[in-house]
Scaffold this motif. Structure first.
Motif, PDB file in Angstrom:
ATOM      1  N   TRP A   3      -3.483   4.931  -3.961  1.00  0.00           N
ATOM      2  CA  TRP A   3      -2.629   3.775  -3.729  1.00  0.00           C
ATOM      3  C   TRP A   3      -1.467   4.191  -2.831  1.00  0.00           C
ATOM      4  N   PRO A   4      -1.641   4.115  -1.492  1.00  0.00           N
ATOM      5  CA  PRO A   4      -0.575   4.559  -0.581  1.00  0.00           C
ATOM      6  C   PRO A   4       0.730   3.800  -0.819  1.00  0.00           C
ATOM      7  N   GLU A   5       1.821   4.442  -0.531  1.00  0.00           N
ATOM      8  CA  GLU A   5       3.147   3.871  -0.763  1.00  0.00           C
ATOM      9  C   GLU A   5       3.383   2.598   0.045  1.00  0.00           C
ATOM     10  N   GLY A   9       3.452  -3.460  -4.127  1.00  0.00           N
ATOM     11  CA  GLY A   9       2.993  -4.579  -4.945  1.00  0.00           C
ATOM     12  C   GLY A   9       1.533  -4.425  -5.349  1.00  0.00           C
ATOM     13  N   VAL A  10       1.020  -5.471  -5.975  1.00  0.00           N
ATOM     14  CA  VAL A  10      -0.347  -5.428  -6.512  1.00  0.00           C
ATOM     15  C   VAL A  10      -1.297  -6.359  -5.760  1.00  0.00           C
ATOM     16  N   ARG A  11      -0.878  -6.840  -4.597  1.00  0.00           N
ATOM     17  CA  ARG A  11      -1.677  -7.865  -3.927  1.00  0.00           C
ATOM     18  C   ARG A  11      -3.082  -7.419  -3.583  1.00  0.00           C
ATOM     19  N   PHE A  12      -3.319  -6.132  -3.315  1.00  0.00           N
ATOM     20  CA  PHE A  12      -4.668  -5.662  -2.998  1.00  0.00           C
ATOM     21  C   PHE A  12      -5.509  -5.490  -4.255  1.00  0.00           C
ATOM     22  N   LEU A  13      -4.871  -5.421  -5.381  1.00  0.00           N
ATOM     23  CA  LEU A  13      -5.573  -5.246  -6.647  1.00  0.00           C
ATOM     24  C   LEU A  13      -6.033  -6.572  -7.238  1.00  0.00           C
TER      25      LEU A  13
END
Length: 172
Positions: A3-5, A9-13
């Protein structure tokens, strides 16, 4: 590494979250089944309890936009209703601006050089520039100085107070 910096947020998750929840329940169900074949109802009860936690999430999803986003949307809707569809707009979030306005949009150049930023605006043929306060430092750091330095080229067309959001016209 996973999970690159820059992925704040969590939008890709969010797209994978239903699959992860389902796999977690399935794994728990399988684990309990292996321990005690007659205890299969425990994961089913846990899954039902999980469904009750979705109600507050649904309520949160129905909340109104933050005022800065409301103003951004209002500017986009104004552009949609009052500006020919061929006009290109410079906006910090061009995809979202396009979604609400239907106008081709692009971002401004991320540079501290006001001349380069204005040259980029000219090179894409933009006729409007949106100044907003969505919380991105680049708007005030990059765009604002160019708008101030070349204020004769960017007359204000429309603005909304609190929080300040404005639409500027681009003159040759």
């Amino acid at each position: 590494l996973l999970w690159p910096e820059v992925w704040n947020g969590v939008r890709f998750l969010l797209g994978v979250l239903p699959l992860l929840v389902m796999l977690a329940i399935w794994g728990l169900f399988d684990l309990i089944r292996r321990i005690s074949p007659h205890a299969v109802t425990i994961p089913m009860v846990m899954a039902l309890l999980f469904l009750f936690t979705l109600k507050p999430l649904h309520a949160m999803a129905q909340k109104d936009y933050h005022p800065v986003w409301k103003n951004y949307i209002r500017i986009a809707e104004w552009v949609k209703e009052n500006v020919p569809s061929s006009v290109v707009v410079i906006a910090r979030k061009p995809t979202l601006f396009w979604y609400w306005s239907g106008h081709a949009s692009t971002n401004y150049r991320m540079t501290l050089d006001a001349e380069a930023l204005v040259a980029h605006i000219d090179s894409v043929g933009a006729e409007l520039v949106v100044y907003e306060q969505l919380g991105y430092a680049s708007t005030h750091r990059n765009l604002y100085p160019a708008l101030v330095k070349y204020k004769e080229r960017f007359p204000r067309l429309l603005y909304i107070d609190e929080p300040y959001t404005a639409l500027f016209r681009v003159l040759p």
